[in-house]
Structures are given as structure tokens and as C-alpha cells.
Design an enzyme around this catalytic site. Structure first.
Site, PDB file in Angstrom:
ATOM      1  N   GLN A 194      40.558  39.602  42.748  1.00 62.06           N
ATOM      2  CA  GLN A 194      39.800  39.819  41.526  1.00 62.06           C
ATOM      3  C   GLN A 194      40.364  39.002  40.364  1.00 62.06           C
ATOM      4  OE1 GLN A 194      38.158  43.952  40.899  1.00 62.06           O
ATOM      5  NE2 GLN A 194      39.698  44.472  42.433  1.00 62.06           N
ATOM      6  N   ASP A 225      49.861  46.487  34.808  1.00 59.07           N
ATOM      7  CA  ASP A 225      48.515  46.609  35.367  1.00 59.07           C
ATOM      8  C   ASP A 225      47.853  45.232  35.413  1.00 59.07           C
ATOM      9  OD1 ASP A 225      46.219  47.788  36.326  1.00 59.07           O
ATOM     10  OD2 ASP A 225      45.539  48.516  34.375  1.00 59.07           O
ATOM     11  N   ARG A 283      30.722  45.815  42.249  1.00 63.44           N
ATOM     12  CA  ARG A 283      30.317  46.700  41.146  1.00 63.44           C
ATOM     13  C   ARG A 283      29.272  47.698  41.617  1.00 63.44           C
ATOM     14  NH1 ARG A 283      34.476  46.585  39.278  1.00 63.44           N
ATOM     15  NH2 ARG A 283      34.916  45.340  41.116  1.00 63.44           N
ATOM     16  N   LYS A 289      43.170  52.246  41.639  1.00 63.96           N
ATOM     17  CA  LYS A 289      44.306  51.543  41.046  1.00 63.96           C
ATOM     18  C   LYS A 289      44.892  52.309  39.868  1.00 63.96           C
ATOM     19  CE  LYS A 289      43.289  48.003  38.518  1.00 63.96           C
ATOM     20  NZ  LYS A 289      43.656  48.519  37.163  1.00 63.96           N
ATOM     21  N   THR A 290      44.033  52.701  38.918  1.00 67.87           N
ATOM     22  CA  THR A 290      44.526  53.383  37.720  1.00 67.87           C
ATOM     23  C   THR A 290      45.149  54.722  38.078  1.00 67.87           C
ATOM     24  OG1 THR A 290      42.786  52.316  36.423  1.00 67.87           O
ATOM     25  CG2 THR A 290      43.888  54.202  35.426  1.00 67.87           C
TER      26      THR A 290
END
Length: 692
Positions: free
Chosen positions: A263, A232, A639, A33-34
């Protein structure tokens, strides 16, 4: 140009290259994503869009900083290469960066320019939570509202909730008696804030929206400034943030929203999942792109996560996949009670350590903080160091807040709450009644300056000599500090304050006479030294400017930007020498499932996977809350990079009582072929359960 598309897959490139119009990118966990977001900013700059016309919004200062660093790493090499080639190249990346910040930092920037439209002065103070709470308590006292019947913290929380819904004090007219009382406090609280020339954290969004709605010219000015807006974690936006962004994007509609509805786990922080689910209704022409390839986890972990989240009805359909290997099966272990659960976790950790992993590779997640006790005890007894999310925050410590209050007075002489904190710190013989009279002098004579009010009040003939002397000394102290702020930088100013008020002597006495929950005198002085480290960031600025910048950044800090290490003193000298870490510097991480979002670990334990714990008991009968619990489980599972171990107990002692719970329904949603079940079935085990 190749640098911009480096390491991007086809879907990411598609998202990056859309310049005009609204775009919604649904980015699954571990899907880059980033990377997608930062490369898009770089691409916009490469298309001769001025950096000043680009606004990137995120939720934490840490995320904003990382975004700036990543964009710089993409753009600087390209700029350097362009410099050695033909300057008339088609693609030119600018050397300056766009505005990248949190919602609240951007709101603060707008208010510094526009707040006079609402009757405030530009040198307003941003109140932190303690300031807000103290003001609510004072207002409730003036309104003669019983704090036993109306908890000030709950009142403040309700005021914040109402503000987030953009309901102004004069428009909040509930019919219920309890809420009517809160409405009275809200009106008085907001009026007092304005008189103090102060705003609270919610105001940093609410007031810009108010300005935009009442002034089309002001709104258009910012619409013209920020023609391309990127947001974001769009699933975490609250209603006021949603309105704020959509007002800014209304004219050009170049809104790039990236996030993952699966999420969305912060409803308790007023995040509204409808903002991302309804994006296509708000922008019918929007392009929707799904980033479904996961780069983090094994196939088994991704398939397990997909099995869990697929049970939610209220979602944007997507299907995670990965090119990673299948990995080992997910271990689901039934244990007898929380002590045996903790022992099982330790045994698995030791097994992994023998196979070459180190302490930092482990995360132990739980739904509620109360569940950490047994795990902590087991780690301490086994000699393993750990860190845990929580504890007293640095800027909440007394010694830090005292010095900051002195700084606030210098920047905003109208800040009565800062005055209330320091008027007798260190003790100088000024009582509350004297303070009240000083405040009355300031209010009655319309004096915005506390120092000036003290100068006038100390000359009153009716004032007893002892009080006159105390007031005079306090006035001189503040005047000297204010004068020093004209010539020194922030670090030198803080040193001067500590010396001028003899704060070190005061702390020695305070530490002897007051019970401390966390630190002694040496620790407190260490904290002050750390404050000096923070101040060094502003050493090139004049003190007042540096102080103003420091206080603004302090007000914008997010809990998610900090994790405090709480390695127990009981393990001193007993910490085992971990592989490749003989000094024991690496630590295992314990945290709630909420706190784990955005992180990843080779090995993840999720403990306490039982009905009533996870999902939480209050969510079981509410379909909306149950879906959020499932999203939270999805976050926890994803995670894990290589190994996922889930535990539940037959019996648990929690909140002081014994309970017998069923395994979590989420366990049953994981495809059985992915799982290695380890159940209790021996006679010895049953006997141990009876003894327990």
C-alpha cells in the site's frame, strides 16, 4: 488483561506481546492494523513500562487522535477494574497516555526545547505553504531571478525535495545551471527564514536531525525518554523521517514498525518504499509478522486484489485471506465513452438503492481529478447529492488567513511576512514603500519587534503627516491587540481583532469589488464564525498560550484530515429522496484512488480503468512507477467490502482530445473466474460508437 487481547487473532497477539527488540508487522488491508498498534501500546503499559517512555508516531492528526481514543478505551476499563480489586495486582495500567503524534508535531516539540542550539529563538513561527511561497518570491526578486524562467512553486518544491534528503544549503552544490540557480534561492531562503525566526514544514524534521547529529548528548536525552517507539504506516516514511526515527531508536532498538509495502502509493510525496523493504537489513534481529487475514472484504474481492498485487516483483511476499463469504462476482463493464460510463454507474447505483443501500454506501474512484467531470454531471442531472475531495481549504481562505496573520504578529513580532499580509488590511493608506522603510528601520537597528519599529518610525520628522497618521494608527491597533492578548482568551481576542479593525465592513466592500471563486460576504462571515468554534478549544488558556497552541496545530494539519463537501447548488430542490434519507443529507463520495486509502465502502466503482489512465501514461515505461500504479490499484480494489464494479471505455474525451485506449492491464490480472464481464457487442452499440 483480557481487555488487551480482546478481539485479536493469534498473529495480532504475537505482535502485541513482543516487548523488546525491533519488530516489523506487515499488515494487509482490512487486517486490523490500528487495533494491533493500539493494543500493543496498552500491553506495554500493562508491563509497567512508563507511558513517558513510549512514543507512537503516525502521519495525520486525525489518526493520532483516533489512536489516543482507542488506547484510552482499552486502558480505562482495566484501570477501573483494578481499582476495585487488589491494588498489588501483577499488571498495572497507568492512567496517563504515552506521547502520540505526527512526525511533524514531535519534531516541533523537540525544536521548542532545543532550537536555540541552532541560533533560533524558542518563539519561532512555523510557515505554511503560502508563507513559504511568498518568501521564495521575495528572495528570487532580491536575487533578480526571473519568475517566468523559474516558477516559484517549482523552486519551492525542489527546495523541499532537497531538504527531505537532508542536504543542507551549504552542502547543496549541483553542477547543472538550473539547479545551481535553485541552490542560490535555497541558501537565501533558509538564511531569511532564520532571520525571521521562522521554520518551514520540512524543518520540523530536518532541524531535529541536524541537532541530533551535532549533539550526542541531546540525542541521548530523547533516546532515554522514548525507549519504545512505534511507527504507523511505515511504508509512507520519507528519507528524513526514516533517519529521524532510526536515530531515536538506535540505542535501545525497540522499534515497532507497522505498515504494508503493498500500500505504498505516495512516492510523489517522497515516501520511500525502500524503508520498509530494507527493514531487515537495518535490523537483522527483527521479528517479522504478517497480518494476512482480511476482515473487510468478500473472498472474491480479496482474491482479485491478490491476483493484481502478485504481479509486482519488488515486495514482501504475503497472501491475503478471509473467512468472509465469497460474495458476488466483480463486474467489469466495457462502455462506449465517458458519458455512457457515467450512465452505467448511475444505473447500477439506482439498482443498489432499490435493494436497500443508501447514498453513503457508494464510492466512485478515479485515477485523476479530470475524470470526475462526467460523473459529476450525471449525478447532478439525476439529482443525487455527492461530495468530492478537493476545493479551497478552510485555512487557505482570505478572511481566515488575514485574522491568523494578526495572531502571528502578536506571538512572533519578528514575522515580517505576516506584517506584509496585514499592513493594509483593512486599507489604511500605507503603501509598499512605507512598509519597506519600516522593515529597514527594524533591520538596521536590530529590532526584533515590529510594534517597536513602528513606534520609532512614526516619529521621523521627514515623514509626511498623512503617512505619520496612518503608521500611528496601525501601531496603536497592533499595540491594543497585543495588550488585549494579555487578558483575554483566544476566542475573545479574535472577536476583538475583528471589531478593532472593522473587518466586517472591510469584507462587505471586498466582496462587492472582488470576484470570489467560492464565497460571498455571508459565507465569509460564516467562516469567521467557524474560526471562533476552533478557538473555543483553547478557551481555558490565556490568549497568548492558546494562540501559540492554535498556530502550532494549524501548521501541522494534513490534507488527509479534511474532506470538503461540494454538493452542487444546481441540485438544490431537485435532490431525490433516498431510502431512509428523505432530507437528502446522505451523499455519495467521489475521490481519486490516492484519496481513498484508509477508507472502506460497501460498494466501490473504479472508473476509467484503461491503459494510459490507470496505469497512468507516465508510468507505463517505468517499471518502478508501474509497480506503484499496481499498488494503487490494489488499494482501490480493497476499499470495497461487498461489491466492486470496474469500468473502462472504448473511446474517451479527456484533456480536450479524443482517445481510444486498451483496457487496463490490471483488469487482465484479475482471475477470470471471479469476473462478470459486460461487453459491448450489439449492432446498435457499434452504430452509437460511430456517431460518437
Amino acid at each position: 488483561m483480557d481487555k488487551i487481547f480482546e478481539n485479536l487473532n493469534n498473529k495480532q497477539i504475537e505482535a502485541v506481546k513482543i516487548i523488546d527488540g525491533p519488530v516489523l508487522v506487515i499488515s494487509g488491508p482490512g487486517s486490523g492494523k490500528t487495533r494491533c498498534l493500539t493494543h500493543r501500546v496498552a500491553y506495554l503499559m500493562s508491563q509497567n513500562i512508563e507511558p513517558a517512555n513510549i512514543l507512537a508516531v503516525t502521519f495525520t492528526n486525525k489518526a493520532a487522535g483516533e489512536m489516543r481514543d482507542r488506547i484510552s478505551s482499552i486502558t480505562e476499563p482495566v484501570l477501573s477494574n483494578k481499582g476495585s480489586e487488589n491494588h498489588n495486582t501483577k499488571y498495572m495500567i497507568h492512567s496517563t497516555l504515552p506521547l502520540i503524534g505526527t512526525f511533524h508535531s514531535i519534531g516541533l516539540r523537540i525544536l521548542r526545547n532545543e532550537i536555540p542550539q541552532l541560533g533560533y529563538r524558542r518563539n519561532f513561527t512555523v510557515f505554511d505553504t503560502d508563507d513559504q511561497l511568498n518568501l521564495v518570491k521575495r528572495v528570487m526578486g532580491e536575487l533578480e531571478i526571473d519568475v517566468k524562467s523559474f516558477n516559484p512553486r517549482i523552486v519551492l518544491s525542489k527546495i523541499s525535495e532537497v531538504k527531505t534528503q537532508l542536504i543542507l544549503p551549504e552542502s547543496y552544490e549541483p553542477k547543472d545551471y538550473y539547479l545551481e540557480t535553485i541552490a542560490r534561492v535555497y541558501r537565501a531562503y533558509q538564511k531569511e527564514l532564520k532571520e525571521l525566526n521562522a521554520v518551514d514544514f520540512d524543518d520540523l524534521i530536518v532541524l531535529p536531525v541536524q541537532i541530533f547529529k551535532q549533539s550526542e548528548d541531546t540525542l541521548e536525552k530523547y533516546q532515554e525518554a522514548w525507549k519504545y517507539i512505534l511507527v504507523d504506516e511505515y511504508q509512507d516514511t520519507s528519507y528524513d523521517q526514516y533517519i529521524f526515527i532510526n536515530l531515536l531508536a538506535k540505542k535501545y532498538r525497540n522499534l515497532f514498525a507497522i505498515g504494508d509495502d503493498a500500500q505504498s502509493i505516495y512516492q510523489f510525496r517522497r515516501a520511500d518504499i525502500r524503508n520498509i523493504l530494507n527493514f531487515q537489513k537495518d535490523y537483522p534481529e527483527a521479528k517479522i509478522i504478517l497480518l494476512e487475514q482480511n476482515y473487510r472484504s468478500t473472498k472474491n474481492i480479496i482474491t482479485a486484489a491478490q491476483g493484481i498485487i502478485s504481479q509486482n516483483k519488488n515486495q514482501i511476499q504475503k497472501s491475503l485471506w478471509t473467512d468472509n463469504n465469497h460474495g458476488g462476482k466483480i463486474i467489469i463493464s466495457e462502455t462506449m465513452n465517458e458519458r455512457h460510463e457515467a450512465s452505467f454507474v448511475i444505473s447500477k447505483i439506482e439498482e443498489f438503492l432499490r435493494n436497500g443501500l443508501t447514498a453513503k454506501d457508494f464510492a466512485i474512484l478515479y485515477r485523476t481529478h479530470a475524470q470526475s467531470r462526467s460523473i459529476e454531471e450525471a449525478l447532478i442531472m439525476s439529482g443525487y447529492p455527492y461530495q468530492i475531495v478537493g476545493g479551497l481549504k478552510f485555512y487557505d481562505r482570505k478572511e481566515i488567513k488575514d485574522i491568523i496573520a494578526y495572531l502571528k504578529i502578536i506571538i512572533n513580532p519578528s514575522d515580517n511576512l505576516a506584517l506584509e499580509r496585514i499592513y493594509n488590511v483593512p486599507s489604511r493608506g500605507i503603501g509598499k514603500s512605507t512598509l519597506t522603510k519600516v522593515r529597514e528601520e527594524k533591520t538596521n537597528n536590530l529590532r526584533p519587534d515590529i510594534i517597536a519599529s513602528l513606534a520609532v518610525y512614526m516619529k521621523k520628522e521627514t515623514l509626511p503627516p498623512k503617512q505619520r497618521l496612518a503608521i500611528a494608527e496601525f501601531h496603536k491597533t497592533l499595540a491594543d491587540i497585543s495588550k488585549t492578548a494579555e487578558t483575554k482568551n483566544l476566542g475573545a481576542l479574535i472577536k476583538y481583532i475583528i471589531k478593532r479593525i472593522k473587518y466586517e465592513d472591510y469584507l462587505k466592500e471586498f466582496s462587492l469589488t472582488k470576484q470570489s471563486d467560492y464565497e460571498n460576504f455571508d459565507d465569509r462571515m460564516e467562516n469567521l464564525r467557524e474560526l471562533m468554534t476552533v478557538a473555543s478549544k483553547y478557551e481555558d488558556l490565556p490568549a497568548k498560550e492558546g494562540t501559540e497552541r492554535f498556530l502550532e496545530e494549524l501548521a501541522l494539519l494534513q490534507d488527509t484530515d479534511r474532506v470538503k463537501s461540494l454538493t452542487s447548488n444546481h441540485t438544490a430542490g431537485r435532490i431525490k429522496s433516498l431510502k431512509n434519507d428523505p432530507a437528502g443529507k446522505q451523499v455519495m463520495t467521489l475521490m481519486t484512488t490516492h484519496a481513498s486509502k484508509g477508507l472502506e465502502f460497501p460498494v466501490v466503482f473504479i472508473v476509467g480503468m484503461e491503459e494510459g489512465l490507470f496505469p497512468h501514461s507516465r508510468a507505463v515505461i517505468n517499471p518502478t512507477e508501474l509497480e506503484e500504479e499496481r499498488r494503487l490499484c490494489y488499494v482501490a480494489v480493497t476499499r470495497a467490502k461487498e461489491h466492486l464494479i470496474i469500468t473502462y471505455t472504448r473511446f474517451r474525451n479527456i484533456y480536450g482530445s479524443h482517445s481510444m485506449n486498451l483496457p487496463s492491464r490490471f483488469i487482465g490480472e484479475i482471475p477470470a473466474n471471479l469476473v462478470d464481464y459486460q461487453l459491448i457487442d450489439s449492432f446498435e452499440d457499434r452504430e452509437e460508437i460511430i456517431r460518437y
